[in-house]
Each structure stands twice: as C-alpha cells, then as structure tokens.
Design an enzyme around this catalytic site. Sequence first.
Site, short mmCIF file in Angstrom:
data_model
loop_
_atom_site.label_atom_id
_atom_site.label_comp_id
_atom_site.label_asym_id
_atom_site.label_seq_id
_atom_site.Cartn_x
_atom_site.Cartn_y
_atom_site.Cartn_z
N LEU A 64 0.81 -1.22 0.00
CA LEU A 64 0.00 0.00 0.00
C LEU A 64 0.84 1.27 0.00
CD1 LEU A 64 -2.77 -1.04 2.56
CD2 LEU A 64 -2.89 -1.10 0.07
N ARG A 74 5.09 3.09 1.30
CA ARG A 74 6.34 3.04 2.05
C ARG A 74 6.57 4.37 2.73
NH1 ARG A 74 10.05 -1.09 0.86
NH2 ARG A 74 9.24 -2.57 -0.68
N GLY A 75 7.23 4.34 3.88
CA GLY A 75 7.53 5.55 4.62
C GLY A 75 8.90 5.46 5.27
N GLY A 76 9.17 6.44 6.14
CA GLY A 76 10.47 6.50 6.79
C GLY A 76 10.70 5.40 7.81
N MET A 77 9.63 4.69 8.24
CA MET A 77 9.78 3.67 9.26
C MET A 77 9.51 2.26 8.77
SD MET A 77 8.11 5.67 12.50
CE MET A 77 6.73 6.24 11.55
N GLY A 78 8.93 2.13 7.58
CA GLY A 78 8.66 0.79 7.09
C GLY A 78 7.71 0.80 5.92
N VAL A 83 3.85 -0.57 4.39
CA VAL A 83 2.48 -0.96 4.77
C VAL A 83 1.91 -1.85 3.68
CG1 VAL A 83 0.17 -0.17 5.37
CG2 VAL A 83 2.16 1.18 6.04
N LYS A 124 1.85 -3.10 9.03
CA LYS A 124 3.04 -2.26 8.87
C LYS A 124 4.26 -3.04 9.32
CE LYS A 124 4.66 2.41 9.12
NZ LYS A 124 4.19 3.78 9.21
N ASP A 159 4.39 12.88 16.25
CA ASP A 159 4.67 13.03 14.83
C ASP A 159 3.38 13.32 14.06
OD1 ASP A 159 6.28 13.17 12.58
OD2 ASP A 159 6.30 11.01 12.22
#
Length: 559
Positions: free
Chosen positions: A15, A17-21, A23, A38, A132
Amino acid sequence: MIGTRLGNYEILEELGRGGMGCVYKARQTALDRIVAVKVLLPQLTADKVFVERFLREARSIATLDHPGIVTVFDVGEADGTYYFAMQLLDGKPLDEILEGGKPMPVETAVDVIEQVARALEFAHEAGILHRDVKPGNIILTSSGRAVLTDFGIAQALTDTRLTKTGTSIGSPEYMSPEQIEGKQLDARADLYSLGVVFYQMLTGNVPYKGDSPVAIVYQHVKAPVPSARDTDPTIPERFDLVATTLMAKLPEERYASAEELLSGLAGKVLDRGPKIDRKPGATVPGWAWGAIGVVALLGAGLIWLGRSATPESPTPPNGSVAGETTAPTADQVGLEIEPVAATAPPTPSFQTFTVTSAPAGAAVILDGSTLEAVTPATIELLPDTAYELGLRLDGHDPTGMSFTLADLSDSQRSSATLHFPLQSSIPPGSVAITADYPVTVRVDGRSYTSKRFDLPPGDYTAQITARSVFLSESRRISIASGKTQTIALPIATRLTIAANPSRCRVKIDGMDAGYLPSEVQVTLGNHVFEFDWESLGKSISLTRKITPQTDRVFAAAPR
C-alpha cells in the site's frame, strides 16, 4: 513479501512506504478479515532496546479505542521481522489530498482539525503523546472521518535515542520548537504540529520551507509566526488566530489542551491572550544555536521520519523565507556559530505530588520514614534527588519504587500523581471477557485491555467500552478467590447507515460515527442513532433494534 505469510497474516499487496517501514494489505487468516500490516525497517529493529520499547508502546496504543484513532489489532514478530496489524481504512492520507499546494475549503479544514483534536484529547487523557502529527499520519475516509495513525513509534525512537547518522526523529516541517531543542514534551507539542497542519490546509503550504532540514528547523525556532490571512485575506480571522495560537513558539502561549483548542475553534476567546511575535529579526536564544548545531552535525545523510523538504518548493537559494532573516547553512552552524552559554538554573524548589493507591488507606513510607497521612497523601520532592517510596496496607502485598523526578513518566509529571494498585495477599479471582472485538474494561480506576485479567476478591462495577462497535455499558461483577467470572458481550454485525440528504453527521449511543454514508460495526441490541444535518440546522433521533438480519439504518431530514 507479496504472496508470503507473516505470522497469521497473508500479504496481498503493497500500500505504501515511509520512513519507518512498509504498509501492506493483508488477510488475517484466523478471522478471514482484511487488515493493514506495517512492517518495520530492519535498521530500526536491529536495535533490541528499540524493539522492546516499540512493543511496549504499541501495546499501549492498542488500548486507544476511539473513532479518530486507527485500531491496532495485533503486534508481533515472525522470523526476525517486527510488525503490527491495524484497521484498513477506506480513504487517503491528508498529504496526498494536499499535494500541489491547493488549500482546502475552510469548512473542511476546520472539520478535520476538530476531529483530530478530539482524537488527540482522548490520547492525551490516557497519557499518550503522538509526537509526529503530520498530514501523512492523518487518513480521511470516504465518509469524511479523520483518523490518526502511527502513534507510539516516535516515542519508542525518542526513548532509545536512535540518533546515528542516517536516522533522526520527527518531520522537520511539523516539529515544535521544544522537540527541536530536545526538551521534555507534553500535549502542547502535538498541538503545535496540528497547528502547522491547520495552516497548511488553509493556505496550501507549510509555514516554513527550506532546502535542508537545518533551514526548516531554524525557522521553527526563530522565524515569526506567519498569518494565514497574509496568504488569503478571505480566511476568517478567528481561524487564523487559532492557527497562530497553536504555532506560538512558547508552549505556555499555546492552547493548554485539545479541549481548549476546540473552544477556540468554536469562537471562545481565552482569558490569557497569546503573545506571538510577528516582527522580523527576532534574536535566536543561545540554546537554539546549540540544538540546530546538533542537527547539522548529524551529517548530510539524515533520513527524517517523515517527508523531507520538497526540492521544487520555491525558496530563496540559501533556504530562507523571503523577507526573513537568513538561516545559516549546516556548515556555518557547525563551524562558525558557538552556542551561547546557558544561564544558571534557578535554585531547586520542591514539587508537590499526590500519592494514591487502590484501594486507598495505605501507609506511605518515604526514605524509611512512615508519613502520618495514608493514601491519598501529599509529599514534596526535589529534582535530582533519589527517593525510596513504599506503601503498606493490611491484606495486601507491599509495593513501592526507587526514583528521581526525571524517571517519572510524562503523565505522572503532568498530573503530579503517583498511583499504586495494591495486590491483595489473598489469591485473586479472574475475569474472562468473551467478545470478537477490542474491549476496554475499567474497574476501580484501572483499565484492562486484555480479555482475561485478575482482581482481588470482592464486588465491583465494571465499565465496559468498545468504541469500534459503539458499545458502552456497566456490569456488576462478584470476584471469588481462585474463581473465574465470565462476562459475555454481544456479537457485532456490519451495518450501513444512510440519510437523505446524505451529508449528515451521526452519533450512535452518543459516540461519534462521522459523516454519512458510512459502514460501521455495531453490537446486536437496541441503539440510539442521532442524525444531524448541520447545514440545514435539523436533527433527528431514532431507536433501532439491531438483529443479525439488520443491514441498514436510514433517516430522512425532518421537514
């Protein structure tokens, strides 16, 4: 990972991607339901201290049962991969909606801020900060409901201090000055970030831009608070005041709580007016240079946990905002600017705390001396001093703690309360909850999210809530030593709620269900559905008995 299994989850598609992982959309095979999973980055989970903290925080976040907070179903690990499963929302992240710099209608922006403020108020009352808040962590569902995601990970990162090159904490466009300074945070830090989001929704852009994280955080600390009306004079003045109050540099000049923010949105004026400096050229405190220097010295390889400054954003070459004092570059901060010596701290003063226990009436022993008062008792403590605190009550196991004020949690410091649940020395009994949805049970001031827990023998009133299925009820329970008391809760069914006109806000048994049309889960039995056509100034209340055959509740606006 597509097509593979992760614990009880079958990974179906990616679905985002981000700075922590990353999804994924996944199927929880045991319950045959679709969820979002996630998966955390390997470089984060390589730190065992972070993993331990993350798991503890994630379990805490799972207790937040609120329509405006994404529901966390499960937290786990499979073959060294750490993940958490959560509700899959039908909607878009707010950052995608704001792409292109187009502002939102004022009415929509205010509605989103109100919903997020209510979610933050619920979390803050539970002693949990988000840390955040940004558009990427706010999902707008197809029914107009705003849902906050990604609680707790920033907390876990902060507490394990993962400040190696390549990792920094927070999203620079939305960080409060105190977060940049590395100071202790409270609810007002989340409200600052929410103010930046509000400003962006009203104007289409964040208040501070730059070509590097250093340039952006510099402005959060130093630059005057901008007015949304300078960009668009048609924005109502009271909403501009809300945004500038939220973004005040000093926490004490902001709204003290989300509840106060909601009053401001409703047009109520605070007794204490915010003192916000709009004049250019304000000086930077010495500590700010030190904080900015630390950020600069982390190196050019910073990966911020959030969206970095957009390269194509129109900014002056050096990253400053037109008309403002120029922000220094990373090299200038690291090489040419010396932190100003901090002023001497004030003489330490006593801080008053209340010691409470459940049950009350326990003797309090402080550093070996028994106080005259029993719980609830008042004690005075000095910063930077180690204390031994103990509690004793007949028929209960003694308890206590060794601590300094710096060891206390944010919620303990903000409430100035040290609470101790006392365990009966008589073998406890058990409570078993039968339900296929997350439940919070509150007994004698303590909340339980596990569906099986122990209680000392006695009679209790249990307040049971499950906001995901709009359940709230009280039960009388009797606990016997060594015995199990079972509480069977009604099953839930999926239900479509519709109205004519369709733009309508609904509450179920007093709990907000958002705007229609909407699909929800509710428990079987009688429920009160309140329909409110705000734009028409009309409302109606209906009582309906929900059975396994009920699939729809409909209401028409009264004439």
